[in-house]
Structure formats: structure tokens, C-alpha cells
Motif scaffolding. Structure first.
Motif, PDB file in Angstrom:
ATOM      1  N   GLU A  35      -9.496 -31.361   5.237  1.00 37.66           N
ATOM      2  CA  GLU A  35      -8.268 -30.584   5.175  1.00 37.66           C
ATOM      3  C   GLU A  35      -8.095 -29.907   3.828  1.00 37.66           C
ATOM      4  OE1 GLU A  35      -6.062 -29.788   7.313  1.00 37.66           O
ATOM      5  OE2 GLU A  35      -6.691 -30.993   9.014  1.00 37.66           O
ATOM      6  N   HIS A  91      -8.279 -27.536   0.673  1.00 37.01           N
ATOM      7  CA  HIS A  91      -8.589 -26.145   0.408  1.00 37.01           C
ATOM      8  C   HIS A  91      -9.698 -26.096  -0.625  1.00 37.01           C
ATOM      9  CE1 HIS A  91      -4.507 -24.266   1.772  1.00 37.01           C
ATOM     10  NE2 HIS A  91      -5.126 -24.935   2.716  1.00 37.01           N
ATOM     11  N   SER A 125      -1.114 -12.576   8.326  1.00 34.57           N
ATOM     12  CA  SER A 125      -0.763 -13.932   8.747  1.00 34.57           C
ATOM     13  C   SER A 125      -1.978 -14.848   8.791  1.00 34.57           C
ATOM     14  CB  SER A 125      -0.100 -13.884  10.126  1.00 34.57           C
ATOM     15  OG  SER A 125       0.206 -15.182  10.595  1.00 34.57           O
ATOM     16  N   VAL A 126      -3.076 -14.355   9.358  1.00 33.40           N
ATOM     17  CA  VAL A 126      -4.288 -15.160   9.448  1.00 33.40           C
ATOM     18  C   VAL A 126      -4.957 -15.284   8.080  1.00 33.40           C
ATOM     19  CG1 VAL A 126      -6.608 -15.270  10.422  1.00 33.40           C
ATOM     20  CG2 VAL A 126      -4.681 -14.637  11.881  1.00 33.40           C
ATOM     21  N   LYS A 180      -3.856 -15.264   5.038  1.00 34.77           N
ATOM     22  CA  LYS A 180      -3.230 -16.163   4.063  1.00 34.77           C
ATOM     23  C   LYS A 180      -3.498 -17.632   4.389  1.00 34.77           C
ATOM     24  CE  LYS A 180       1.425 -16.379   6.118  1.00 34.77           C
ATOM     25  NZ  LYS A 180       2.861 -16.046   5.912  1.00 34.77           N
ATOM     26  N   ASP A 181      -3.889 -17.899   5.641  1.00 36.78           N
ATOM     27  CA  ASP A 181      -4.244 -19.268   6.034  1.00 36.78           C
ATOM     28  C   ASP A 181      -5.717 -19.583   5.774  1.00 36.78           C
ATOM     29  OD1 ASP A 181      -1.723 -20.024   6.874  1.00 36.78           O
ATOM     30  OD2 ASP A 181      -2.086 -19.510   8.980  1.00 36.78           O
ATOM     31  N   ILE A 182      -6.562 -18.574   5.858  1.00 43.59           N
ATOM     32  CA  ILE A 182      -8.009 -18.850   5.809  1.00 43.59           C
ATOM     33  C   ILE A 182      -8.658 -18.576   4.457  1.00 43.59           C
ATOM     34  CG2 ILE A 182      -8.205 -18.339   8.273  1.00 43.59           C
ATOM     35  CD1 ILE A 182      -9.638 -15.720   7.485  1.00 43.59           C
ATOM     36  N   SER A 189       1.000 -11.793  -0.098  1.00 40.22           N
ATOM     37  CA  SER A 189       1.118 -12.957   0.787  1.00 40.22           C
ATOM     38  C   SER A 189       0.506 -14.214   0.164  1.00 40.22           C
ATOM     39  CB  SER A 189       0.424 -12.676   2.122  1.00 40.22           C
ATOM     40  OG  SER A 189      -0.986 -12.743   2.002  1.00 40.22           O
ATOM     41  N   ASN A 209      -7.511 -20.688  16.997  1.00 39.60           N
ATOM     42  CA  ASN A 209      -7.157 -21.410  15.771  1.00 39.60           C
ATOM     43  C   ASN A 209      -8.060 -20.928  14.633  1.00 39.60           C
ATOM     44  OD1 ASN A 209      -6.591 -23.232  13.699  1.00 39.60           O
ATOM     45  ND2 ASN A 209      -6.429 -24.995  15.074  1.00 39.60           N
ATOM     46  N   LYS A 253      -7.823 -20.885  11.428  1.00 47.55           N
ATOM     47  CA  LYS A 253      -7.961 -21.792  10.293  1.00 47.55           C
ATOM     48  C   LYS A 253      -9.018 -22.852  10.575  1.00 47.55           C
ATOM     49  CE  LYS A 253      -5.244 -24.726   7.180  1.00 47.55           C
ATOM     50  NZ  LYS A 253      -3.885 -25.256   6.878  1.00 47.55           N
TER      51      LYS A 253
END
Length: 217
Positions: free
Chosen positions: A5, A7, A32-33, A35-37, A66, A200, A202
Motif C-alpha cells: 500500500e 506510495h 482524478s485518476v 492524482k491517485d496513480i 491536483s 481500479n 490505482k
């Protein structure tokens, strides 16, 4: 395969992971994607050919706002590179590359430059002009180029052995391909549908990063 999990803020420089935008003009989904990946990605490319350079730069600004670090952001197909300082770099297709009158040696003092190539000759020409890396593909069957025969691992290996700059494989790449691509000489991969078609993203990017780590052994 164990997926952590954490980063990974210091991603693997020896084998790069590039994520390319879909080119469908959906800024909200892209930001949106992304900033998660981004913690698992070396570079995120804004490849929106239908939009003018000014609009692509606005996407870069939105991405940075972002939370995506500027040194992970690449804008494709722009030439007014002075305004792009602070970003990771620019990436050109063959048409952009052939038309460019800019001094690549001067640009490289500020940003990284990549070029898409489709043959050994194009790869050599890019290296001779001083680019930092090339994309080569598509390697496998690709949703973005369904009617074009993939170039495959043999052609990839040929390109890799004829240039010294990093060759980044692109086209239809999934987790199961990473080790073979690395053995062929690729020094990175670029993906589109693996991320944007995933339910998903991420999880998909973390699995891909884990496969890269495991391929080092």
C-alpha cells in the motif's frame, strides 16, 4: 505477487513506467485518476492531439494543482518549450520531430525530450539529434491500433541493440509482458488502456509497478 500500500515516491529509474492519456478530452477523469496513480509512475503524458498546445498546458496546470509533481508531467506535441519549464519534458511524434527547428541540445538543458519511432532508422536518427529516449511500438495487439500488425519482441530487440538511449516499449502491454520486454532490452514501458480501461486504476498501476520490481531479479 504481494502488492504494498505504500506510495513509492522514489520510483525505479532503471526501468521507467510511463502512463499516456487516452486522448478523449476528459480532463476530469484524467486528473482524478492521475492524482491517485502518480506515486507509482515515472511520467504521466498529456497526449491530447485534438487540443491546441495552450489547452494541453492547461491540463498540465490542472494536474500539478491536483498534487502531481511537475517533474512527473510530460506534454506531447508542443514546441514552445520555454513555457514548459518546470515540467518533466516534451514528447514528439515523427511529424513533430521532423518539423522541429529547435535546438535539441539547448532544450535538454531545461527538460527531457522523447520521440516516438517505428524503426531502427528512426531510432538512430532520434539518437543522433540528441533526444533522451524513444518510444517504440506497438509491441503487442493494441486497442488503439487494431488494424496494424504489432511489431513484436524481435523488432524491439533490434532497436534496443542499435541505440544507446533508453527504448520505451509501448502498445498492448500488460503485467505478463514486463519480464519479456526487459529481456528484449527495453528500459521502460508505456501504457494506456491498462490504466484507463481498468475498473481500479490505482490497483492496476501498483500491480504493474510490482511486476517491474520483480523483473529485476
Amino acid at each position: 505477487m504481494v502488492i504494498t500500500e505504500e506510495h513509492d515516491s522514489n520510483v525505479t529509474a532503471s526501468f521507467e513506467l510511463h502512463v499516456i492519456s487516452q486522448g478523449v478530452g476528459n480532463l476530469h477523469n484524467f486528473v482524478s485518476v492521475s492524482k491517485d496513480i502518480w506515486p507509482w509512475v515515472d511520467y504521466i503524458h498529456i497526449r491530447e492531439k485534438q487540443q491546441p498546445p495552450k489547452q494541453r498546458r492547461e491540463w498540465a496546470n490542472q494536474l500539478h494543482q491536483s498534487g502531481v509533481p511537475s517533474d512527473r508531467i510530460v506534454i506531447n506535441g508542443v514546441h514552445e518549450v520555454g513555457q514548459g519549464e518546470g515540467l518533466a519534458g516534451v514528447h514528439w511524434g515523427q511529424e513533430d520531430f521532423s518539423k522541429s527547428a529547435l535546438s535539441i541540445s539547448d532544450i535538454r538543458k531545461r527538460i527531457r525530450i522523447g520521440v516516438s519511432v517505428h524503426s531502427v532508422a528512426e531510432a538512430k536518427a532520434a539518437e543522433q539529434r540528441g533526444v533522451d529516449y524513444v518510444f517504440f511500438g506497438h509491441i503487442y495487439d493494441s486497442n488503439s491500433k487494431p488494424d496494424i500488425q504489432p511489431r513484436g519482441l524481435k523488432q524491439l530487440a533490434e532497436v534496443c541493440t542499435n541505440v544507446t538511449i533508453p527504448v520505451i516499449a509501448i502498445g498492448g502491454i500488460g503485467v505478463e509482458h514486463v519480464r519479456d520486454l526487459r529481456r528484449a532490452g527495453a528500459r521502460g514501458i508505456a501504457v494506456i488502456s491498462h490504466i484507463w480501461a481498468s475498473e481500479n486504476p490505482k490497483h492496476a498501476i501498483r500491480v504493474l509497478r510490482q511486476a517491474i520490481v520483480e523483473s529485476e531479479g
